[in-house]
Structures are given as structure tokens and as C-alpha cells.
Scaffold this motif. Structure first.
Motif, PDB file in Angstrom:
ATOM      1  N   LEU A 109      22.869  41.548  59.726  1.00  0.00           N
ATOM      2  CA  LEU A 109      21.781  42.745  59.728  1.00  0.00           C
ATOM      3  C   LEU A 109      21.281  42.971  58.326  1.00  0.00           C
ATOM      4  O   LEU A 109      20.133  43.271  58.281  1.00  0.00           O
TER       5      LEU A 109
ATOM      6  N   ASP B 214       9.173  43.596  61.870  1.00  0.00           N
ATOM      7  CA  ASP B 214       9.261  43.326  60.367  1.00  0.00           C
ATOM      8  C   ASP B 214      10.095  42.178  60.141  1.00  0.00           C
ATOM      9  O   ASP B 214       9.504  41.526  59.124  1.00  0.00           O
ATOM     10  N   VAL B 215      11.069  41.753  60.839  1.00  0.00           N
ATOM     11  CA  VAL B 215      12.062  40.732  60.445  1.00  0.00           C
ATOM     12  C   VAL B 215      12.261  39.934  61.683  1.00  0.00           C
ATOM     13  O   VAL B 215      12.694  40.770  62.705  1.00  0.00           O
TER      14      VAL B 215
ATOM     15  N   CYS C  87      14.114  44.892  63.047  1.00  0.00           N
ATOM     16  CA  CYS C  87      14.460  43.337  62.938  1.00  0.00           C
ATOM     17  C   CYS C  87      14.678  42.925  64.785  1.00  0.00           C
ATOM     18  O   CYS C  87      15.105  43.824  65.442  1.00  0.00           O
TER      19      CYS C  87
ATOM     20  N   MET D 171      19.077  40.489  56.663  1.00  0.00           N
ATOM     21  CA  MET D 171      17.614  40.618  57.320  1.00  0.00           C
ATOM     22  C   MET D 171      17.073  41.689  56.681  1.00  0.00           C
ATOM     23  O   MET D 171      15.832  41.542  56.358  1.00  0.00           O
ATOM     24  N   GLU D 172      17.531  42.970  56.887  1.00  0.00           N
ATOM     25  CA  GLU D 172      16.870  43.955  56.262  1.00  0.00           C
ATOM     26  C   GLU D 172      16.602  44.097  54.788  1.00  0.00           C
ATOM     27  O   GLU D 172      15.734  44.657  54.139  1.00  0.00           O
TER      28      GLU D 172
ATOM     29  N   TYR E 169      14.918  36.980  63.182  1.00  0.00           N
ATOM     30  CA  TYR E 169      15.617  35.978  63.004  1.00  0.00           C
ATOM     31  C   TYR E 169      15.289  34.923  64.236  1.00  0.00           C
ATOM     32  O   TYR E 169      15.449  35.455  65.465  1.00  0.00           O
TER      33      TYR E 169
ATOM     34  N   LYS F 251      13.064  42.371  53.822  1.00  0.00           N
ATOM     35  CA  LYS F 251      11.906  43.092  54.647  1.00  0.00           C
ATOM     36  C   LYS F 251      10.611  42.798  53.965  1.00  0.00           C
ATOM     37  O   LYS F 251      10.591  42.648  52.619  1.00  0.00           O
TER      38      LYS F 251
ATOM     39  N   ILE G  24      19.982  44.784  67.804  1.00  0.00           N
ATOM     40  CA  ILE G  24      18.609  44.641  67.822  1.00  0.00           C
ATOM     41  C   ILE G  24      18.157  44.203  69.068  1.00  0.00           C
ATOM     42  O   ILE G  24      19.021  43.694  69.927  1.00  0.00           O
TER      43      ILE G  24
END
Length: 488
Positions: free
Chosen positions: A215, A282-283, A231, A218-219, A285, A222, A255
Motif C-alpha cells: 500500500l 487514483d491508483v 487505491c 502504491m500511494e 493494482y 499517486k 482497499i
């Protein structure tokens, strides 16, 4: 081959000096790192151990760690094959593995940027142009497109084997959608459930921090101008073989797990449908292959992706983890150039060596492969899961001839490697009610983000459950073990 011991659970254990046995030394003595564990398992009767084994299976079933088996009549759900005897890796050995996996991930990220931008490594003659132009995974849509923070392979899986010489070698790099991390965490939960006391005495690193680190990664990538990114994980759906992992990771990270039909594009931004109305995403996976993520840009018949998603990505309004087009770098033909790629971009020698590999597109190497198939493992460059592999010494003359014809029809599609002596590890075989040596490999998981990097201290030990089998993939009937990386 000689029997090592007549202890109840090891009555069928045959030591084979041709392979590196991770439990026993060549003098049949237990390796120091396993002595406490071996003593514990040696004390169990078959009845006692079967009870423990069933407790571990219950842990898997209660946590939903299952997979679906399809046949013509029905769909059945089975517990993912799991062995209760853990693999142990000392801190010194792990440090080398971790540095080597991270080195490869960074080099591959540089390679991907170069391939989709200036192609300097090609222009300087280090990697041939036709290797890239002939790759089915090269996406022309990604040319000169800058992924957020310059990261392509946010998540990488490096597959390693321990050879008979005691050294680790890389079999392949996986940077499209490497799977299996959910089983790493599930294995640990099952072992702690069944062997709580002995686990605590070994002081192993945790593996439950993967979700938090993923996480963070991923953040970190952004889109610009976003303070608190939303996410999600996008999945093909419940019938995908890795669906358990998709749902597991979504829960771990807190998420949403979504399908393509849950998302839509409006005014160059991506949104998810919720009971409270649309929420900007925004993101992502993504656990959907490149060609299925957007029917307006790639496959028109895809019902898995989101119309307009790639346009939003190109405008920098959503981040995709991993980036589209990464598959050009985990092509097994590119793997043959990894030492040169590492040297070119990092000015370093490889920390982890490749297995010697012949690429059949090279004329001399093709001739060698065709003349020596009985001594080689032949692999398609763009398959995963153990599919399409031919192990020469297991083939009949007719099968060898068929493999030759297949290679000659499309040499670019195939590589070959010597038949490596994968290390063996004690594995409980229910039919014999005892432990027997089985071949294993190790998949490590590496994360890259903006000013962030992480290698999961454990990885997935995969086991070939059939005697003498060298293919460990779960799709080919393999299982897995918990992997303990010691803190000191």
C-alpha cells in the motif's frame, strides 16, 4: 541412495548425494540450522503428526486458502497443497538473496524506461533490436509515455533455485503479475497455528507486513496533485485462478476489490461506483493482462477492463501497478541478457547468477539445443505457470522429435537450460505417511516505489510433490512451504 534414518516420520527418507539436501549434510548429519526442528519432528508418531497436519489444513480451509479444479463434470474446491516442515534460511544467505533480487528489479526498471524511450542499450548493440521488436509483450502505446515516478515494475517476483553446489541461481524474473504472496502469509499462519512453540524459538522475520508495504508503494506513485490517493485492486473476477490472492490483498490493505464493471471514465478521470455515489480512483493494482485493461485501446472484445482507462493513464490521472508493457522485460529471452543489463544500467556485476541459457534464435545455440535436447529443459519465452516446459531426460524419442519440430517452427519463442539439480527438502507424503525429499525453488517478492523499496523476508518456497519432478508450479500439481528467514 541410502535411508537416512528409521525414525517413524523419516522411515522413507532417502538421501541422494546428487542433490543439495537442505536438511542433511553429505555425512548424513542434520544441518545445524535444522537440528531443533528435526528433533521436534522426530519425536512425533505418525498419528500425532497427522493430527497436526490436519490442524494446518483446517487453518487453510478456515481462511479460504483454496483453489478450484475444473473438469468436464464439475467444479471442485480444494485446499492449496501445503507442507508443514518449514524451510529455514539464515540471515547471511538471505542478505545475498535480498540484495540480488533488488538489484535485478532496479535494472529491469531502467531497462523498461530505456526500451520505451531512447533505446540506448539497443543502439549500443548490447541488446538486439529484434529481441524487442519481436516480443509479443512490447506495447507500442507505451513508447515515450512516462509512468508515474518512472516506475514500471512496482512488483517483481524472482524465481531462484539452490543448486547442488550450494549456490542460488535465478531461473526467471516475473514482472507482469507475479502471484503467490498470499500463500506466503497463509503458510505462516498455518505453521504458527500448528507449531507455535517451535516457531517462537527460531526468531524468524515476519511476513505479514507485505500488505502495508504494498500500500505504501502504491500511494508513493499517486498522480500529481493528489494528497490522499484512493487505491483499488482490479480483478478479472471470481473464476480467476488467483482470485483468492486478489481478495486477500484487498483485505490486507483495506482497499476495495473491484471488477471492470465497477469502474467508469468521465472527464478524463476514473471513478468507482459506490452506494454513496461515484468516488475518484487514483491508483490501481491490476491483476488483468495488458490487452484486456481497455477495450478502446487494446482488445475490443474485452469485458474485463474499463473503456477509456488507458486514456486516463496517458493523461497522468491514474497510476497502474504494474505499468502496461512490463512483459517485454520478463520475456525469458531478455533474461539471457540480464548480466549485461545489470552492468549497463547499474555498473555492477550480478549478485545472483543466471542459469546458463541458450536462446534458440541464435543459430549456434539453436544447433546445440537441437542436438542435446535430452540434456536440457526447453521453455517458451512468454509462458508462465510451468506450461509448455519440456524436460529432456523425461522424454521419449518420439517426444524429443516433436519438441525439435516445434522449436524449428519458431526459434524466437524458445530458450533452453541445463537440467539443474534443484535442492531437496523434507516433505510429508501422505501415501507413505513419512517425509521424503522433494525438489524446491524460491520466489522472492520485491517492491519498488518513489524513494521506497522492500523485499519480503521469506518468499514462497514451492515444492514439486511428485517424486523426481522438477516442476514446482502449483498449476502443475506443486505445493508450498513456509519460509523462515532468521533475524540473526
Amino acid at each position: 541412495m541410502k535411508k537416512t534414518t528409521q525414525l517413524p516420520l523419516f522411515s522413507s527418507y532417502e538421501f541422494n548425494s546428487k542433490f543439495y539436501d537442505e536438511l542433511f549434510k553429505e555425512n548424513k548429519e542434520t544441518r545445524e540450522i535444522y537440528k531443533r526442528l528435526f528433533k521436534l519432528f522426530s519425536q512425533y508418531s505418525v498419528t500425532e503428526f497427522n493430527a497436526l497436519n490436519n490442524r494446518a489444513k483446517e487453518s487453510f480451509f478456515n481462511n479460504g486458502i483454496t483453489f478450484q479444479v475444473y473438469n468436464s463434470d464439475q467444479v471442485s474446491e480444494k485446499i492449496f497443497p501445503f507442507d508443514l516442515f518449514p524451510r529455514i534460511i539464515n540471515n547471511k544467505e538471505w542478505t545475498t538473496i535480498e540484495k540480488g533480487a533488488l538489484q535485478r528489479s532496479k535494472a529491469l526498471n531502467h531497462f523498461l524506461w530505456d526500451v520505451y524511450h531512447d533505446q540506448k542499450i539497443i543502439k549500443q548493440g548490447i541488446v538486439p533490436l529484434d529481441l524487442i521488436s519481436s516480443s509479443e509483450n512490447f506495447l507500442s502505446q507505451m513508447v515515450n509515455l512516462d509512468p508515474p515516478e518512472g516506475i514500471y515494475n512496482h512488483i517483481s517476483g524472482t524465481d531462484l533455485i539452490k543448486h547442488s553446489d550450494g549456490n542460488y541461481y535465478v531461473l526467471e524474473d516475473n514482472i507482469r503479475c507475479p502471484s503467490g504472496v498470499s500463500y506466503v502469509v497463509g503458510n505462516r499462519a498455518a505453521v504458527k497455528h500448528a507449531l507455535f512453540g517451535v516457531f517462537n524459538k527460531y526468531n524468524a522475520h515476519t511476513v505479514v507486513d507485505y500488505g502495508a508495504n504494498l500500500l505504501d508503494i502504491m500511494e508513493s506513485v499517486k498522480p500529481k496533485g493528489v494528497d490522499n490517493p484512493v487505491c483499488v485492486i482490479i480483478t478479472p473476477g471470481v473464476y480467476n485462478s488467483a482470485y483468492y490472492e486478489h481478495s486477500f490483498l484487498a483485505k490486507q490493505m483495506g482497499i476495495d476489490l473491484v471488477e471492470g464493471r465497477d469502474l467508469f471514465v468521465e472527464n478524463d478521470f476514473l471513478y468507482k461506483q459506490t452506494i454513496y455515489g461515484p468516488v475518484k480512483v487514483d491508483v490501481i493494482y491490476r491483476r488483468i493482462d495488458d490487452l484486456f485493461i481497455d477495450p478502446l485501446e487494446f482488445r475490443e472484445d474485452s469485458v474485463l477492463g474499463v473503456p477509456g482507462l488507458f486514456s486516463v493513464y496517458k493523461k497522468g490521472n491514474v497510476s497502474l501497478v504494474n505499468a502496461p508493457g512490463t512483459g517485454v522485460a520478463d520475456d525469458k529471452a531478455v533474461y539471457t541478457y540480464m548480466p549485461e543489463i545489470i552492468k549497463y544500467y547499474l555498473d555492477e556485476d550480478p549478485i545472483l547468477n543466471n542459469v546458463h541459457t541458450y536462446h534458440c534464435s541464435r543459430e549456434k545455440e539453436l544447433s546445440y539445443v537441437l542436438e542435446n535436447i535430452d540434456k536440457l529443459v526447453v521453455k517458451p519465452v512468454d509462458e508462465s505457470g510451468g506450461y509448455g516446459i519440456s524436460i529432456g531426460n523425461k522424454l521419449t524419442k518420439e517426444e524429443i522429435q516433436k519438441v525439435k519440430e516445434t522449436i524449428k517452427a519458431n526459434p524466437r519463442k524458445y530458450i533452453a537450460q541445463p537440467i539443474m539439480s534443484l535442492s531437496t527438502h523434507p516433505t510429508y507424503i501422505e501415501e507413505s505417511e513419512s517425509f521424503e525429499p522433494r525438489h524446491v525453488d524460491l520466489r522472492t517478492f520485491t517492491l519498488l516505489g518513489k524513494d521506497k523499496e522492500f523485499v519480503l523476508k521469506g518468499g514462497l518456497t514451492r515444492v514439486a510433490l511428485s517424486k523426481g519432478n522438477l516442476v514446482v508450479n502449483s498449476s502443475q500439481g506443486g505445493g508450498s512451504k513456509d519460509t523462515w528467514v532468521l533475524k540473526k
